[in-house]
Motif scaffolding. Sequence first.
Motif, mmCIF file in Angstrom:
data_model
loop_
_atom_site.group_PDB
_atom_site.id
_atom_site.type_symbol
_atom_site.label_atom_id
_atom_site.label_comp_id
_atom_site.label_asym_id
_atom_site.label_seq_id
_atom_site.Cartn_x
_atom_site.Cartn_y
_atom_site.Cartn_z
ATOM 1 N N HIS A 198 27.341 9.474 10.259
ATOM 2 C CA HIS A 198 26.982 8.071 10.448
ATOM 3 C C HIS A 198 25.498 7.849 10.182
ATOM 4 N N ARG A 199 25.186 6.704 9.607
ATOM 5 C CA ARG A 199 23.807 6.253 9.380
ATOM 6 C C ARG A 199 23.690 4.864 9.990
ATOM 7 N N LEU A 200 22.707 4.693 10.840
ATOM 8 C CA LEU A 200 22.588 3.438 11.573
ATOM 9 C C LEU A 200 22.293 2.252 10.672
ATOM 10 N N THR A 201 22.950 1.142 10.951
ATOM 11 C CA THR A 201 22.519 -0.147 10.422
ATOM 12 C C THR A 201 21.385 -0.619 11.328
ATOM 13 N N THR A 202 20.226 -0.898 10.739
ATOM 14 C CA THR A 202 19.045 -1.113 11.571
ATOM 15 C C THR A 202 18.032 -1.999 10.867
ATOM 16 N N MET A 203 16.991 -2.356 11.609
ATOM 17 C CA MET A 203 15.816 -3.003 11.037
ATOM 18 C C MET A 203 14.703 -1.968 11.022
ATOM 19 N N ALA A 204 14.247 -1.575 9.843
ATOM 20 C CA ALA A 204 13.217 -0.543 9.717
ATOM 21 C C ALA A 204 11.843 -1.183 9.819
ATOM 22 N N GLN A 205 11.059 -0.730 10.790
ATOM 23 C CA GLN A 205 9.723 -1.274 10.965
ATOM 24 C C GLN A 205 8.667 -0.308 10.421
ATOM 25 N N PRO A 206 7.521 -0.815 9.963
ATOM 26 C CA PRO A 206 6.448 0.033 9.427
ATOM 27 C C PRO A 206 5.566 0.576 10.549
ATOM 28 N N ALA A 207 6.087 1.543 11.315
ATOM 29 C CA ALA A 207 5.394 2.043 12.500
ATOM 30 C C ALA A 207 4.032 2.666 12.162
ATOM 31 N N ALA A 208 3.984 3.481 11.107
ATOM 32 C CA ALA A 208 2.717 4.111 10.745
ATOM 33 C C ALA A 208 1.684 3.071 10.317
ATOM 34 N N ASP A 209 2.129 2.067 9.581
ATOM 35 C CA ASP A 209 1.211 1.008 9.142
ATOM 36 C C ASP A 209 0.665 0.219 10.323
ATOM 37 N N LYS A 210 1.506 -0.014 11.328
ATOM 38 C CA LYS A 210 1.044 -0.716 12.529
ATOM 39 C C LYS A 210 -0.064 0.071 13.212
ATOM 40 N N GLY A 211 0.167 1.366 13.403
ATOM 41 C CA GLY A 211 -0.846 2.184 14.056
ATOM 42 C C GLY A 211 -2.124 2.257 13.257
ATOM 43 N N ARG A 212 -1.976 2.430 11.942
ATOM 44 C CA ARG A 212 -3.167 2.524 11.088
ATOM 45 C C ARG A 212 -3.969 1.232 11.138
ATOM 46 N N ILE A 271 -15.760 -1.764 16.764
ATOM 47 C CA ILE A 271 -16.750 -0.849 17.335
ATOM 48 C C ILE A 271 -18.003 -0.796 16.473
ATOM 49 N N GLN A 272 -17.821 -0.910 15.170
ATOM 50 C CA GLN A 272 -18.957 -0.871 14.239
ATOM 51 C C GLN A 272 -19.619 -2.233 14.070
ATOM 52 N N GLY A 273 -19.140 -3.217 14.844
ATOM 53 C CA GLY A 273 -19.778 -4.528 14.845
ATOM 54 C C GLY A 273 -19.334 -5.464 13.753
ATOM 55 N N THR A 274 -18.195 -5.192 13.136
ATOM 56 C CA THR A 274 -17.694 -6.047 12.060
ATOM 57 C C THR A 274 -16.607 -6.975 12.604
ATOM 58 N N PRO A 275 -16.816 -8.291 12.540
ATOM 59 C CA PRO A 275 -15.776 -9.220 13.023
ATOM 60 C C PRO A 275 -14.490 -9.039 12.227
ATOM 61 N N THR A 276 -13.367 -9.074 12.895
ATOM 62 C CA THR A 276 -12.082 -8.891 12.226
ATOM 63 C C THR A 276 -10.994 -9.573 13.031
ATOM 64 N N SER A 277 -9.804 -9.591 12.492
ATOM 65 C CA SER A 277 -8.681 -10.246 13.166
ATOM 66 C C SER A 277 -7.463 -9.350 13.106
ATOM 67 N N GLY A 278 -6.384 -9.791 13.729
ATOM 68 C CA GLY A 278 -5.166 -9.002 13.781
ATOM 69 C C GLY A 278 -4.400 -9.017 12.470
ATOM 70 N N VAL A 279 -3.297 -8.258 12.447
ATOM 71 C CA VAL A 279 -2.461 -8.125 11.255
ATOM 72 C C VAL A 279 -1.000 -8.254 11.689
ATOM 73 N N ASP A 280 -0.200 -8.930 10.883
ATOM 74 C CA ASP A 280 1.228 -9.083 11.171
ATOM 75 C C ASP A 280 2.056 -8.309 10.153
ATOM 76 N N PHE A 281 3.105 -7.651 10.636
ATOM 77 C CA PHE A 281 3.993 -6.868 9.782
ATOM 78 C C PHE A 281 5.421 -7.387 9.901
ATOM 79 N N ALA A 282 6.226 -7.070 8.892
ATOM 80 C CA ALA A 282 7.629 -7.483 8.875
ATOM 81 C C ALA A 282 8.533 -6.262 8.788
ATOM 82 N N SER A 283 9.710 -6.369 9.378
ATOM 83 C CA SER A 283 10.701 -5.305 9.328
ATOM 84 C C SER A 283 11.625 -5.510 8.138
ATOM 85 N N ARG A 284 12.319 -4.449 7.772
ATOM 86 C CA ARG A 284 13.208 -4.507 6.606
ATOM 87 C C ARG A 284 14.625 -4.121 7.024
ATOM 88 N N PHE A 285 15.597 -4.944 6.653
ATOM 89 C CA PHE A 285 16.993 -4.664 6.991
ATOM 90 C C PHE A 285 17.484 -3.464 6.190
#
Length: 349
Positions: free
Chosen positions: A299-313, A323-337
């Motif tokens: 069996h292989r699961l039917t699932t939504m694959a999320q970019p876990a490594a990309d989120k952490g990176r 930390i280095q004093g550079t203003p920045t903002s968040g990032v949004d990711f999408a899952s893949r069926f």
Amino acid sequence: MSARRATIADVAREAGVSPSTASVVFSGKTQVTDATRQRVLAAASALGYTGPDPRAASLRRGRSGIIGVVLGGRLRSAFLDPVTTVVLDGISEGIAPLDAAILLLRDDATETGPSLMTAPIDGAVLLGCSAHMRSSLDDVRGRGIPVVVIEGDAGEGVPQIGLDNEAAQRHIAEYTKGLGHERVVHVTMAFDASTRAGWAPSVDLDAITVDVTRDRLRGALEVYPDAPIYHATGSLIDEGYAAGQAILALDPRPTAAIAQTDLLAVGIVRAALDAGVRVPEDFSVTGFDGIRADGIAPHRLTTMAQPAADKGRAAGEVLAALIQGTPTSGVDFASRFREGNTTGPAPRA
């Protein structure tokens, strides 16, 4: 009384070189001749000098060289979740320019244990944001520590690394609906820190303090608003197995289970197969995460694959910039069926 610790100046004097030359031998940031290197290393060995004092280096930089990563619940459980380990790998890649180490912290650490309020850290990544953590973030920001949160709302001014949890869970629920399934069960992660595994007689989404649980359940309920809900205490195969046993005991038996994680889904599939229930001919199961699910072949699961490594990176990179004093903002990711063979048309009555 202990002997005085040898210093780089002592090594330089013994080797007959300047302190700056002795220093670069250990830092490796500037090339020196092999003869000079060997002379400095021999002097260091004779004096028992093992390298620069990291505490002194931290004082010079004004940083500890440590990044805190705050996990929910027990650390042992976190390492049993392959998604968490992949996210941690991503974070370590993202903070690489800082040359920093990672310190794992629990969000419910006691006053005597290391916490965001006491640990000597330069910044923190929160894996989710519990009610306990959310209430203490003002004090944390008062320390001047940059904070980034992955899949959670830590309030204004805290960058978020987001995932389309609600939309992705709605998508897989709609897919299940399209297969003709009407008798469906939602299997969720914990609602809060005090959750015990079992059926939820009623659900107030606003009362769920675990952001990922709430968002994924909201998406599934948009498609199956009246489906029963079984909540686990965490993303574990054993928890999924217990959920599967409870589901299969219902009369009439549901034809599908929508699980919030792949580990829960694997447990449900195992419970069904052990009970002689065919998957997917008699019972369909969906997951969420896209991990490599062992123990249920073929069996292989039917699932939504999320970019876990990309989120952490991304979390690590955003924190490093702050930390280095550079203003920045968040990032949004999408899952893949990703369609597997744990789902099929609803069986005929």
